[in-house]
Design a protein around this motif. Structure first.
Motif, PDB file in Angstrom:
ATOM      1  N   MET A 170     -34.320 -59.759  59.138  1.00 54.49           N
ATOM      2  CA  MET A 170     -33.031 -59.069  59.087  1.00 54.49           C
ATOM      3  C   MET A 170     -32.241 -59.473  57.847  1.00 54.49           C
ATOM      4  O   MET A 170     -31.591 -58.634  57.207  1.00 54.49           O
ATOM      5  N   GLY A 171     -32.278 -60.743  57.472  1.00 58.23           N
ATOM      6  CA  GLY A 171     -31.596 -61.188  56.260  1.00 58.23           C
ATOM      7  C   GLY A 171     -32.152 -60.513  55.021  1.00 58.23           C
ATOM      8  O   GLY A 171     -31.404 -60.034  54.153  1.00 58.23           O
ATOM      9  N   ASP A 172     -33.479 -60.442  54.926  1.00 57.52           N
ATOM     10  CA  ASP A 172     -34.133 -59.820  53.781  1.00 57.52           C
ATOM     11  C   ASP A 172     -33.827 -58.322  53.724  1.00 57.52           C
ATOM     12  O   ASP A 172     -33.661 -57.744  52.658  1.00 57.52           O
ATOM     13  N   THR A 173     -33.737 -57.703  54.888  1.00 61.70           N
ATOM     14  CA  THR A 173     -33.513 -56.257  54.951  1.00 61.70           C
ATOM     15  C   THR A 173     -32.075 -55.887  54.615  1.00 61.70           C
ATOM     16  O   THR A 173     -31.822 -54.856  53.972  1.00 61.70           O
ATOM     17  N   LEU A 174     -31.115 -56.702  55.022  1.00 63.73           N
ATOM     18  CA  LEU A 174     -29.721 -56.445  54.646  1.00 63.73           C
ATOM     19  C   LEU A 174     -29.559 -56.427  53.127  1.00 63.73           C
ATOM     20  O   LEU A 174     -28.710 -55.712  52.587  1.00 63.73           O
ATOM     21  N   ALA A 175     -30.413 -57.188  52.431  1.00 65.58           N
ATOM     22  CA  ALA A 175     -30.341 -57.248  50.967  1.00 65.58           C
ATOM     23  C   ALA A 175     -30.618 -55.895  50.330  1.00 65.58           C
ATOM     24  O   ALA A 175     -30.157 -55.619  49.215  1.00 65.58           O
ATOM     25  N   LYS A 176     -31.362 -55.048  51.018  1.00 60.24           N
ATOM     26  CA  LYS A 176     -31.691 -53.735  50.441  1.00 60.24           C
ATOM     27  C   LYS A 176     -30.437 -52.905  50.212  1.00 60.24           C
ATOM     28  O   LYS A 176     -30.383 -52.080  49.306  1.00 60.24           O
ATOM     29  N   TRP A 177     -29.405 -53.101  51.048  1.00 64.41           N
ATOM     30  CA  TRP A 177     -28.134 -52.406  50.840  1.00 64.41           C
ATOM     31  C   TRP A 177     -27.259 -53.152  49.854  1.00 64.41           C
ATOM     32  O   TRP A 177     -26.786 -52.593  48.860  1.00 64.41           O
ATOM     33  N   TYR A 178     -27.045 -54.438  50.073  1.00 66.62           N
ATOM     34  CA  TYR A 178     -26.148 -55.201  49.204  1.00 66.62           C
ATOM     35  C   TYR A 178     -26.622 -55.167  47.749  1.00 66.62           C
ATOM     36  O   TYR A 178     -25.825 -54.966  46.836  1.00 66.62           O
ATOM     37  N   GLU A 179     -27.919 -55.379  47.538  1.00 67.23           N
ATOM     38  CA  GLU A 179     -28.427 -55.460  46.167  1.00 67.23           C
ATOM     39  C   GLU A 179     -28.491 -54.087  45.502  1.00 67.23           C
ATOM     40  O   GLU A 179     -28.101 -53.931  44.349  1.00 67.23           O
ATOM     41  N   LEU A 180     -28.999 -53.081  46.230  1.00 70.09           N
ATOM     42  CA  LEU A 180     -29.081 -51.749  45.632  1.00 70.09           C
ATOM     43  C   LEU A 180     -27.701 -51.183  45.329  1.00 70.09           C
ATOM     44  O   LEU A 180     -27.501 -50.496  44.322  1.00 70.09           O
ATOM     45  N   ARG A 181     -26.732 -51.471  46.178  1.00 65.93           N
ATOM     46  CA  ARG A 181     -25.365 -51.024  45.912  1.00 65.93           C
ATOM     47  C   ARG A 181     -24.848 -51.638  44.613  1.00 65.93           C
ATOM     48  O   ARG A 181     -24.198 -50.949  43.810  1.00 65.93           O
ATOM     49  N   ALA A 182     -25.164 -52.904  44.405  1.00 67.60           N
ATOM     50  CA  ALA A 182     -24.708 -53.589  43.196  1.00 67.60           C
ATOM     51  C   ALA A 182     -25.445 -53.095  41.951  1.00 67.60           C
ATOM     52  O   ALA A 182     -24.826 -52.784  40.928  1.00 67.60           O
ATOM     53  N   THR A 183     -26.774 -53.016  42.042  1.00 67.05           N
ATOM     54  CA  THR A 183     -27.565 -52.701  40.850  1.00 67.05           C
ATOM     55  C   THR A 183     -27.418 -51.256  40.394  1.00 67.05           C
ATOM     56  O   THR A 183     -27.571 -50.958  39.211  1.00 67.05           O
ATOM     57  N   THR A 184     -27.133 -50.351  41.322  1.00 70.27           N
ATOM     58  CA  THR A 184     -27.009 -48.938  40.939  1.00 70.27           C
ATOM     59  C   THR A 184     -25.587 -48.548  40.559  1.00 70.27           C
ATOM     60  O   THR A 184     -25.330 -47.396  40.204  1.00 70.27           O
ATOM     61  N   SER A 185     -24.683 -49.498  40.602  1.00 68.89           N
ATOM     62  CA  SER A 185     -23.275 -49.174  40.340  1.00 68.89           C
ATOM     63  C   SER A 185     -22.978 -48.920  38.868  1.00 68.89           C
ATOM     64  O   SER A 185     -21.946 -48.319  38.544  1.00 68.89           O
ATOM     65  N   ASN A 186     -23.853 -49.357  37.966  1.00 72.80           N
ATOM     66  CA  ASN A 186     -23.563 -49.165  36.539  1.00 72.80           C
ATOM     67  C   ASN A 186     -24.754 -48.613  35.765  1.00 72.80           C
ATOM     68  O   ASN A 186     -24.894 -48.850  34.574  1.00 72.80           O
ATOM     69  N   ILE A 187     -25.634 -47.865  36.465  1.00 76.36           N
ATOM     70  CA  ILE A 187     -26.752 -47.216  35.791  1.00 76.36           C
ATOM     71  C   ILE A 187     -26.740 -45.735  36.160  1.00 76.36           C
ATOM     72  O   ILE A 187     -26.152 -45.345  37.172  1.00 76.36           O
ATOM     73  N   PRO A 188     -27.382 -44.887  35.354  1.00 75.69           N
ATOM     74  CA  PRO A 188     -27.382 -43.440  35.646  1.00 75.69           C
ATOM     75  C   PRO A 188     -28.008 -43.144  37.011  1.00 75.69           C
ATOM     76  O   PRO A 188     -28.989 -43.775  37.405  1.00 75.69           O
ATOM     77  N   ARG A 189     -27.429 -42.179  37.727  1.00 76.89           N
ATOM     78  CA  ARG A 189     -27.979 -41.748  39.008  1.00 76.89           C
ATOM     79  C   ARG A 189     -29.211 -40.878  38.766  1.00 76.89           C
ATOM     80  O   ARG A 189     -29.187 -39.975  37.921  1.00 76.89           O
ATOM     81  N   THR A 190     -30.269 -41.161  39.480  1.00 78.27           N
ATOM     82  CA  THR A 190     -31.491 -40.362  39.424  1.00 78.27           C
ATOM     83  C   THR A 190     -31.955 -40.107  40.849  1.00 78.27           C
ATOM     84  O   THR A 190     -31.407 -40.662  41.805  1.00 78.27           O
ATOM     85  N   SER A 191     -32.981 -39.294  40.996  1.00 78.06           N
ATOM     86  CA  SER A 191     -33.530 -39.069  42.337  1.00 78.06           C
ATOM     87  C   SER A 191     -34.034 -40.365  42.937  1.00 78.06           C
ATOM     88  O   SER A 191     -33.966 -40.582  44.154  1.00 78.06           O
ATOM     89  N   TRP A 192     -34.503 -41.274  42.084  1.00 77.06           N
ATOM     90  CA  TRP A 192     -35.080 -42.532  42.567  1.00 77.06           C
ATOM     91  C   TRP A 192     -34.003 -43.518  42.992  1.00 77.06           C
ATOM     92  O   TRP A 192     -34.131 -44.184  44.014  1.00 77.06           O
ATOM     93  N   THR A 193     -32.935 -43.617  42.200  1.00 76.73           N
ATOM     94  CA  THR A 193     -31.863 -44.533  42.598  1.00 76.73           C
ATOM     95  C   THR A 193     -31.152 -44.016  43.852  1.00 76.73           C
ATOM     96  O   THR A 193     -30.782 -44.802  44.728  1.00 76.73           O
ATOM     97  N   ILE A 194     -30.990 -42.691  43.942  1.00 76.35           N
ATOM     98  CA  ILE A 194     -30.369 -42.126  45.141  1.00 76.35           C
ATOM     99  C   ILE A 194     -31.248 -42.384  46.355  1.00 76.35           C
ATOM    100  O   ILE A 194     -30.773 -42.768  47.432  1.00 76.35           O
ATOM    101  N   GLY A 195     -32.553 -42.187  46.192  1.00 73.65           N
ATOM    102  CA  GLY A 195     -33.484 -42.446  47.286  1.00 73.65           C
ATOM    103  C   GLY A 195     -33.483 -43.896  47.710  1.00 73.65           C
ATOM    104  O   GLY A 195     -33.471 -44.224  48.906  1.00 73.65           O
ATOM    105  N   GLY A 196     -33.473 -44.786  46.726  1.00 73.61           N
ATOM    106  CA  GLY A 196     -33.498 -46.213  47.031  1.00 73.61           C
ATOM    107  C   GLY A 196     -32.256 -46.667  47.760  1.00 73.61           C
ATOM    108  O   GLY A 196     -32.327 -47.348  48.784  1.00 73.61           O
ATOM    109  N   ILE A 197     -31.093 -46.287  47.251  1.00 71.91           N
ATOM    110  CA  ILE A 197     -29.845 -46.759  47.861  1.00 71.91           C
ATOM    111  C   ILE A 197     -29.622 -46.105  49.225  1.00 71.91           C
ATOM    112  O   ILE A 197     -29.059 -46.722  50.144  1.00 71.91           O
TER     113      ILE A 197
END
Length: 361
Positions: A170-197
């Motif tokens: 559960m700890g590792d899985t929560l990171a998928k939201w916290y980290e993706l939210r952070a990393t995609t906040s200052n890069i161009p939106r693509t189909s892949w970043t939208i899918g990931g987040i």
């Protein structure tokens, strides 16, 4: 732009699904090498070999993976697979065993099937292996890792595993939201970043809604709907988030803090996902989230069995904390954060989370 995304062809989850591994394996191979962790093999070896034997498959060997996901162990398993003429590798156990098997299968140019016996990470799903040295210290992530042909997640096996590994998942899985939210906040939106987040948000919502109840279920060794939903989040949805996010989005401060803790021997017993889970909270502190939000996320982590205080990880000195922070800042994943992060900032974030947790929980 050319896109080449590898995803597993089948995800099988539920009580007794391991029974289907014989038929599935027979369709792609006649000779199989089985590898795994010692405890994992003890738990499923007899059942697995019986299923494979009844399907008319020759098991050319059953091997311990070596204890750490090192290049030496990967090469050793690959050598055994080639010498015994294995056409398929079935890897059984936790993240390190699964990562070793995937990398060995890639090196041997044969397919692999993963059989997780704990739900601690998304390793069963992803075409990625995390490499360590013999001492358990993080070395690198490698894409030279086979994409599993199929995953067999037998919840009747996982429910009997030590509870800490489910909390780690559960700890590792929560990171998928916290980290993706952070990393995609200052890069161009693509189909892949939208899918990931989007998958990362799904992970968070499943853990938020079902995690605390699932924790109670595994503590009673009961397979419930909530328990199985959380396993889907840990392995399937988190795996998809990792694949779609890619190298520049997959990891950030949460995993970087984990990498730092791998350099502290006293913290090794805590496990990957539990340390990542604590790292999640540090990431939120680095983002200067409000105290109310920090307390909300600390509460969720606690309800899911994730450590929220330094005393739950190890007895750390100021020197230890700075070592964790320096290694974290040197990690490639930290460079994915939307701001520059210094070791002093990491130490401050760790101390803030520890302080809030001690004072409120």
């Amino acid at each position: 732009m050319v896109v080449n995304v590898k995803i597993p062809s089948a995800y099988n989850r539920g009580e007794g699904v391991l029974q289907g591994i014989g038929q599935f394996s027979r369709d792609i191979a006649e000779k199989v090498l089985v590898i795994g962790g010692k405890k994992a093999l003890n738990a499923v070896k007899e059942q697995l070999l019986k299923i494979l034997n009844e399907a008319g498959i020759e098991v050319v060997g059953v091997e311990w993976y070596g204890g750490e996901t090192t290049w030496e162990n990967i090469k050793n398993i690959s050598k055994i697979a080639k010498e015994k003429g294995a056409e398929l590798l079935i890897t059984v156990g936790g993240g390190k065993a699964l990562d070793t098997g995937k990398a060995a299968a890639y090196m041997s140019e044969i397919p692999c099937i993963t059989v997780p016996t704990i739900a601690a990470t998304c390793a069963a799903y992803t075409p990625l292996s995390i490499i360590h040295n013999d001492m358990g210290v993080y070395v690198e992530n490698t894409p030279n890792s086979a994409c599993p042909t199929s995953i067999f997640v037998d919840t009747s096996i996982i429910v009997n595993a030590p509870t800490k590994w489910f909390y780690a998942g559960m700890g590792d899985t929560l990171a998928k939201w916290y980290e993706l939210r952070a990393t995609t906040s200052n890069i161009p939106r693509t189909s892949w970043t939208i899918g990931g987040i989007t998958n990362g948000k799904i992970c968070y919502e499943i853990i938020e809604e079902f995690g605390p109840v699932a924790k109670e279920a595994i503590e009673k060794q009961e397979v419930t709907d909530s328990f199985e939903y959380v396993i889907d989040a840990i392995i399937l949805y988190a795996g998809m988030s990792s694949i779609l996010g890619g190298e520049k989005c997959r990891g950030a401060a949460s995993h970087s803090v984990y990498f730092g803790f791998t350099n502290i021997p006293a913290a090794h017993h805590t496990g990957h996902g539990l340390l990542v889970g604590f790292g999640n909270l540090c990431l939120l502190a680095l983002e200067n989230r409000s105290e109310d939000e920090l307390l909300t996320e600390i509460k969720l982590s606690k309800e899911c069995g994730v450590p929220i205080k330094l005393s739950e990880i190890a007895d750390l000195t100021e020197e230890d904390l700075m070592k964790v922070a320096k290694v974290a800042c040197d990690a490639n994943d930290m460079k994915n954060m939307p701001m520059e992060v210094t070791p002093e900032m990491v130490v401050e974030a760790i101390k803030l989370i520890d302080k809030l947790s001690v004072e409120n929980f």
